[in-house]
Motif scaffolding. Structure first.
Motif, PDB file in Angstrom:
ATOM      1  N   LEU A  24       0.831  -1.205   0.000  1.00  0.00           N
ATOM      2  CA  LEU A  24       0.000   0.000   0.000  1.00  0.00           C
ATOM      3  C   LEU A  24       0.867   1.257   0.000  1.00  0.00           C
ATOM      4  N   GLY A  25       1.900   1.243   0.839  1.00  0.00           N
ATOM      5  CA  GLY A  25       2.784   2.408   0.907  1.00  0.00           C
ATOM      6  C   GLY A  25       3.446   2.693  -0.429  1.00  0.00           C
ATOM      7  N   GLN A  26       3.896   1.645  -1.129  1.00  0.00           N
ATOM      8  CA  GLN A  26       4.559   1.858  -2.412  1.00  0.00           C
ATOM      9  C   GLN A  26       3.583   2.342  -3.470  1.00  0.00           C
ATOM     10  N   LEU A  27       2.357   1.781  -3.452  1.00  0.00           N
ATOM     11  CA  LEU A  27       1.360   2.242  -4.433  1.00  0.00           C
ATOM     12  C   LEU A  27       1.062   3.723  -4.225  1.00  0.00           C
ATOM     13  N   ASN A  28       0.933   4.118  -2.961  1.00  0.00           N
ATOM     14  CA  ASN A  28       0.673   5.530  -2.686  1.00  0.00           C
ATOM     15  C   ASN A  28       1.859   6.392  -3.101  1.00  0.00           C
ATOM     16  N   ASP A  29       3.066   5.904  -2.822  1.00  0.00           N
ATOM     17  CA  ASP A  29       4.249   6.677  -3.202  1.00  0.00           C
ATOM     18  C   ASP A  29       4.338   6.839  -4.723  1.00  0.00           C
ATOM     19  N   PHE A  30       4.046   5.752  -5.448  1.00  0.00           N
ATOM     20  CA  PHE A  30       4.059   5.851  -6.914  1.00  0.00           C
ATOM     21  C   PHE A  30       3.012   6.853  -7.382  1.00  0.00           C
ATOM     22  N   ALA A  31       1.826   6.761  -6.801  1.00  0.00           N
ATOM     23  CA  ALA A  31       0.736   7.618  -7.258  1.00  0.00           C
ATOM     24  C   ALA A  31       1.039   9.085  -6.992  1.00  0.00           C
ATOM     25  N   GLN A  32       1.685   9.364  -5.862  1.00  0.00           N
ATOM     26  CA  GLN A  32       1.944  10.756  -5.507  1.00  0.00           C
ATOM     27  C   GLN A  32       3.317  11.228  -5.978  1.00  0.00           C
ATOM     28  N   GLY A  33       4.058  10.357  -6.633  1.00  0.00           N
ATOM     29  CA  GLY A  33       5.361  10.768  -7.147  1.00  0.00           C
ATOM     30  C   GLY A  33       6.458  10.770  -6.108  1.00  0.00           C
ATOM     31  N   ALA A  34       6.231  10.106  -4.960  1.00  0.00           N
ATOM     32  CA  ALA A  34       7.289  10.047  -3.944  1.00  0.00           C
ATOM     33  C   ALA A  34       8.321   8.975  -4.290  1.00  0.00           C
ATOM     34  N   ARG A  35       7.903   7.957  -5.028  1.00  0.00           N
ATOM     35  CA  ARG A  35       8.855   6.960  -5.524  1.00  0.00           C
ATOM     36  C   ARG A  35       8.863   7.053  -7.041  1.00  0.00           C
ATOM     37  N   THR A  36      10.034   7.280  -7.602  1.00  0.00           N
ATOM     38  CA  THR A  36      10.111   7.565  -9.036  1.00  0.00           C
ATOM     39  C   THR A  36      11.129   6.694  -9.751  1.00  0.00           C
ATOM     40  N   ASN A  37      11.471   5.538  -9.182  1.00  0.00           N
ATOM     41  CA  ASN A  37      12.545   4.770  -9.828  1.00  0.00           C
ATOM     42  C   ASN A  37      12.034   3.651 -10.729  1.00  0.00           C
ATOM     43  N   ASP A  38      10.778   3.729 -11.150  1.00  0.00           N
ATOM     44  CA  ASP A  38      10.298   2.756 -12.135  1.00  0.00           C
ATOM     45  C   ASP A  38      10.643   3.272 -13.525  1.00  0.00           C
ATOM     46  N   VAL A  39      11.503   2.527 -14.199  1.00  0.00           N
ATOM     47  CA  VAL A  39      11.991   2.959 -15.506  1.00  0.00           C
ATOM     48  C   VAL A  39      10.834   2.993 -16.507  1.00  0.00           C
ATOM     49  N   ASN A  40      10.697   4.085 -17.209  1.00  0.00           N
ATOM     50  CA  ASN A  40       9.636   4.318 -18.191  1.00  0.00           C
ATOM     51  C   ASN A  40       8.249   4.416 -17.566  1.00  0.00           C
ATOM     52  N   LEU A  41       8.167   4.703 -16.303  1.00  0.00           N
ATOM     53  CA  LEU A  41       6.950   5.080 -15.567  1.00  0.00           C
ATOM     54  C   LEU A  41       5.782   4.096 -15.563  1.00  0.00           C
ATOM     55  N   PRO A  42       5.970   2.790 -15.647  1.00  0.00           N
ATOM     56  CA  PRO A  42       4.762   1.957 -15.638  1.00  0.00           C
ATOM     57  C   PRO A  42       3.959   2.074 -14.353  1.00  0.00           C
ATOM     58  N   VAL A  69       1.155  -0.675 -20.582  1.00  0.00           N
ATOM     59  CA  VAL A  69       0.623   0.690 -20.541  1.00  0.00           C
ATOM     60  C   VAL A  69       1.265   1.518 -21.653  1.00  0.00           C
ATOM     61  N   PHE A  70       0.551   2.561 -22.017  1.00  0.00           N
ATOM     62  CA  PHE A  70       1.158   3.625 -22.814  1.00  0.00           C
ATOM     63  C   PHE A  70       1.587   4.708 -21.836  1.00  0.00           C
ATOM     64  N   VAL A  71       2.789   5.236 -22.029  1.00  0.00           N
ATOM     65  CA  VAL A  71       3.261   6.313 -21.173  1.00  0.00           C
ATOM     66  C   VAL A  71       3.581   7.512 -22.046  1.00  0.00           C
ATOM     67  N   HIS A 102      -5.194  -6.757 -23.121  1.00  0.00           N
ATOM     68  CA  HIS A 102      -6.561  -6.253 -23.282  1.00  0.00           C
ATOM     69  C   HIS A 102      -6.774  -4.922 -22.578  1.00  0.00           C
ATOM     70  N   ALA A 103      -5.942  -4.612 -21.580  1.00  0.00           N
ATOM     71  CA  ALA A 103      -6.151  -3.388 -20.805  1.00  0.00           C
ATOM     72  C   ALA A 103      -5.205  -2.281 -21.234  1.00  0.00           C
ATOM     73  N   MET A 104      -4.485  -2.488 -22.329  1.00  0.00           N
ATOM     74  CA  MET A 104      -3.485  -1.504 -22.731  1.00  0.00           C
ATOM     75  C   MET A 104      -4.152  -0.432 -23.580  1.00  0.00           C
ATOM     76  N   MET A 105      -4.468   0.668 -22.964  1.00  0.00           N
ATOM     77  CA  MET A 105      -5.124   1.757 -23.695  1.00  0.00           C
ATOM     78  C   MET A 105      -4.758   3.087 -23.058  1.00  0.00           C
ATOM     79  N   GLY A 106      -5.076   4.154 -23.755  1.00  0.00           N
ATOM     80  CA  GLY A 106      -4.829   5.487 -23.232  1.00  0.00           C
ATOM     81  C   GLY A 106      -5.766   6.468 -23.895  1.00  0.00           C
TER      82      GLY A 106
END
Lengths: 263, 171
Positions: free
Chosen positions: A211-229, B76-78, B143-147
């Protein structure tokens, strides 16, 4: 007895067609050969500011991160025990379990802690004392551990589910995601249905940590996912959905593909 | 015997016509994705080049043209939500971070493969929300890859990078 209308004859037409095919092949070859020549390496290589991670998954890093020595890693891992538990299962739900974690994922996180791309007061200091090879060895050790907790070390995993109402939401998100909002199913990358480098398996991960990581990703507190997935996906999850997914993982309900076994 | 010879020849002719057409068009007309100018370093997309984080999304150069830089990855599309001005020609440059992906929007579709950039020119006639999809099977999350692309009146357009879907009214 040829008719006067077919001056070149059937045999001529066939030969002409074969000539056309061969000619078009020869025409295509130099074009293709020119285009598959690799691009010259950039001579002014300076990482742009604000890059998510300095790790690039090329041949060298993939080999380094997946060929650690687990025996040497076990010695180094003694300094992880206090927080992450004796066999990789933490006694605190906010600290991640490392048992059975993907070696490439763990190596990348340690590199990111070292370079300050992932923020943590404690982990930046500990990982800062590692070399790249140390990180690979530790990762190999934790990847080798069984991802089932041993009760004698009082692990916090699995937590009991407080509210069974979250199961339906979480199952839907794990199995199909939400195609109308562009949310892919969690288990397509985090297993066990599919894996994507370097997404970690979440089958035995603590709920508070997820939960903490999901919140951090959502709020931009954790930014080390390459290409922002994960920043993209977590930002589209509602807070209640993040909670549901985290509790579902923390209760060890995601050890088998969701949607393939009846609960 | 004569009939058989004629039929055999007909088969060869039809085969070479179809094959020649395919070969001709794939080599000379449609093979843009193999063009050398458009290759990118797949492993270091996030480190340098035009697909670094700060350059993703819609940008507008001084002389007017709008360019969207986008990465297609599993699943995902980014950025997943881009705001563009309506009625202005848009250049979309898309690359893939892992496997082959598709980009299908309204009547247009294009494929993208890792290591090279695919470019497509778009024009959004009216202010509206346009959804796009991956139409090349890429795995269990395909199937969920959209933007979404949100076209706004040109006066309201603010060039921006990923705004985490705020323009799309999410979450």
């Amino acid at each position: 007895m040829d008719s006067p209308k077919t001056a070149i004859g059937i045999r001529g037409v066939v030969l002409l067609c074969i000539a056309v095919v061969i000619f078009s092949e020869l025409l295509g070859l130099p074009l293709l050969r020119r285009s598959i020549r690799p691009a010259p390496p950039p001579n002014n290589f300076t990482p742009a500011t604000g890059v998510p991670s300095l790790v690039a998954w090329n041949e060298a890093t993939i080999i380094l991160s997946s060929t650690g020595n687990p025996v040497r890693g076990e010695f180094i891992s003694k300094r992880c025990e206090l927080c992450h538990g004796v066999e990789g299962f933490s006694s605190r739900a906010s600290t991640p379990n490392l048992a059975g974690i993907d070696a490439q994922y763990l190596w990348k996180q340690l590199q990111d802690f070292r370079t300050g791309k992932r923020k943590s007061v404690i982990m930046q200091q500990i990982a800062g004392a590692f070399t790249s090879r140390d990180a690979a060895d530790v990762a190999a050790y934790f990847a080798m551990l069984p991802n089932a907790p041993d009760a004698q070390f009082s692990p916090s995993f699995p937590q009991t589910l407080q509210d069974h109402g979250v199961i339906e939401t979480a199952q839907r998100l794990l199995a199909v995601g939400d195609p109308t909002r562009g949310i892919p199913p969690c288990q397509a990358c985090h297993g066990p249905l599919g894996y994507v480098r370097p997404a970690p398996s979440l089958a035995s991960q603590n709920s508070d940590y997820v939960l903490g990581q999901l919140n951090d990703f959502a709020q931009g507190a954790r930014t080390n996912d390459v290409n922002l997935p994960m920043r993209t996906i977590a930002a589209e999850l509602r807070p209640s959905e993040r909670q549901a997914v985290a509790e579902f993982y923390g209760a060890a309900l995601a050890r088998f593909p969701v949607g393939y076994v009846s609960q | 015997m004569r009939t058989e010879n004629f039929r055999a020849a007909l088969v060869v002719v039809i085969f070479s016509l179809v094959y020649g057409t395919l070969r001709f068009s794939s080599t000379l007309q449609a093979a843009h994705i193999l063009d050398r100018r458009d290759r990118v370093d797949l492993a270091a997309l996030h480190l340098h080049g035009e697909f670094v984080e700060s350059n993703l999304g819609a940008t507008r150069s001084a002389d007017g043209p709008v360019t969207i830089h986008m990465i297609a990855e599993k699943y995902v599309f980014v950025p997943a939500c881009v705001t563009v001005p309506a009625g202005v020609p848009i250049r979309l440059r898309i690359t893939s971070a892992d496997s082959a992906h598709g980009f299908k929007i309204a009547g247009s579709e294009v494929k993208t493969v890792p290591g090279s950039v695919t470019e497509i020119h778009l024009l959004f006639p009216a202010a509206d929300k346009y959804e796009f999809y991956c139409d090349e099977f890429c795995g269990p999350g395909h199937h969920a890859m959209m933007g979404r692309i949100v076209a706004v009146p040109e006066s309201q357009f603010q060039p921006q990078n990923s705004d985490h879907g705020a323009a799309c009214g999410q979450p």
